[in-house]
Design a protein around this motif. Structure first.
Motif, PDB file in Angstrom:
ATOM      1  N   ASP A  79       0.735  -1.261  -0.025  1.00  0.00           N
ATOM      2  CA  ASP A  79      -0.004   0.099  -0.003  1.00  0.00           C
ATOM      3  C   ASP A  79       0.912   1.332  -0.144  1.00  0.00           C
ATOM      4  N   GLU A  80       0.992   1.888  -1.223  1.00  0.00           N
ATOM      5  CA  GLU A  80       2.032   2.871  -1.281  1.00  0.00           C
ATOM      6  C   GLU A  80       1.746   4.398  -0.542  1.00  0.00           C
ATOM      7  N   VAL A  81       0.350   4.253  -0.341  1.00  0.00           N
ATOM      8  CA  VAL A  81      -0.124   5.474   0.521  1.00  0.00           C
ATOM      9  C   VAL A  81       0.173   5.390   2.012  1.00  0.00           C
ATOM     10  N   ALA A  82      -0.106   3.905   2.428  1.00  0.00           N
ATOM     11  CA  ALA A  82       0.158   3.692   3.897  1.00  0.00           C
ATOM     12  C   ALA A  82       1.580   3.545   4.146  1.00  0.00           C
ATOM     13  N   GLU A  83       2.392   3.231   3.282  1.00  0.00           N
ATOM     14  CA  GLU A  83       3.850   2.892   3.504  1.00  0.00           C
ATOM     15  C   GLU A  83       4.790   3.454   2.374  1.00  0.00           C
ATOM     16  N   PRO A  84       4.526   4.896   2.356  1.00  0.00           N
ATOM     17  CA  PRO A  84       5.339   5.519   1.034  1.00  0.00           C
ATOM     18  C   PRO A  84       6.966   5.423   1.195  1.00  0.00           C
ATOM     19  N   GLU A  85       7.445   5.172   2.496  1.00  0.00           N
ATOM     20  CA  GLU A  85       8.590   5.310   2.744  1.00  0.00           C
ATOM     21  C   GLU A  85       9.310   3.972   1.976  1.00  0.00           C
ATOM     22  N   LEU A  86       8.366   2.982   1.809  1.00  0.00           N
ATOM     23  CA  LEU A  86       9.113   1.687   1.168  1.00  0.00           C
ATOM     24  C   LEU A  86       9.931   1.755  -0.117  1.00  0.00           C
ATOM     25  N   PHE A  87       9.434   2.665  -1.012  1.00  0.00           N
ATOM     26  CA  PHE A  87       9.999   3.101  -2.333  1.00  0.00           C
ATOM     27  C   PHE A  87      11.382   3.455  -2.188  1.00  0.00           C
TER      28      PHE A  87
END
Length: 242
Positions: free
Chosen positions: A71-79
């Motif tokens: 979930d890019e919104v919930a976990e944007p730092e993963l990128f």
């Protein structure tokens, strides 16, 4: 001294799965994102097809392969974590496919301009190419951030060729996936398919003009496409006069 019969022609290359077998390091980084979140690693043998569409696509589809959802919104730092880890390991196990250096040298000696048109971010593509000692071969390395659209949009190939100082009307695209063949078709450029790459569809359905089984076969493929284009150009005035 070789005849410079390819003078005025530009050859644009995809990077991952065409020039470089980069899947081991990309999948390695993906698995290092999955592990601390409690997900199983994605086997390299079943994940090679995930490579070549960009880091975000690799994360989304890679997590799906592991039975998870990013979930890019919930976990944007993963990128950003993914990019940082990948940069640190960008050429641990990646390597150019057999025959790449010799083939690029041969094509350049015959006058062809060589460039890269990749969906990998330009800085990452340059870092990988530099790490593998391939930088001297290419006039331009164009990721999607350097052009107006990413593959399979035809603008990516056209603009990469133009940035290299070439003419899209006298160009060849070399790639391994539907993004490459789609971009080439949209740009009106013939496409050679690397059958040894990260093909995301059966070879017969990829839509390329010629399929090669190893990189050195590219020389004969380019010669064939060059000959066909030259013959078509020679016939054009006769057709116009009829």
């Amino acid at each position: 001294m070789r005849i410079r019969d390819l003078e005025g022609w530009t050859i644009a290359f995809d990077l991952d799965g065409t020039l470089v077998d980069s899947a081991p390091d990309l999948i390695g980084t993906l698995n290092r994102m999955l592990a601390p979140r409690g997900y199983p690693p994605v086997p390299l043998s079943s994940a090679r097809h995930l490579v070549g569409h960009g880091a975000r696509a690799l994360l989304r589809h890679g997590f799906a392969e592991a039975g998870a959802v990013w979930d890019e919104v919930a976990e944007p730092e993963l990128f950003d974590l993914f990019i940082d880890d990948y940069v640190a390991h960008i050429a641990d196990d990646s390597q150019a496919f057999d025959g790449v250096v010799e083939t690029l040298d041969h094509l350049a000696a015959r006058g062809a301009l060589l460039c890269v048109a990749t969906n990998k971010r330009t800085d990452l593509a340059v870092a990988l190419i530099d790490a593998l000692g391939l930088a001297r071969h290419f006039v331009v390395v164009a990721g999607p951030d350097l052009v107006s659209a990413r593959k399979p949009d035809g603008a990516h190939v056209r603009e990469a060729v133009q940035l290299a100082g070439g003419d899209p009307a006298r160009a060849v695209m070399v790639g391994d996936a539907t993004t490459d063949t789609g971009s080439a078709r949209a740009a009106g450029v013939p496409c050679v398919v690397a059958g040894f790459g990260y093909n995301d569809a059966p070879l017969a359905e990829l839509g390329g003009d010629i399929v090669i089984d190893c990189f050195p076969e590219l020389i004969a493929a380019v010669e064939t496409l060059h000959r066909m284009a030259t013959q078509s150009a020679a016939l054009a005035p006769e057709a116009a006069a009829i």
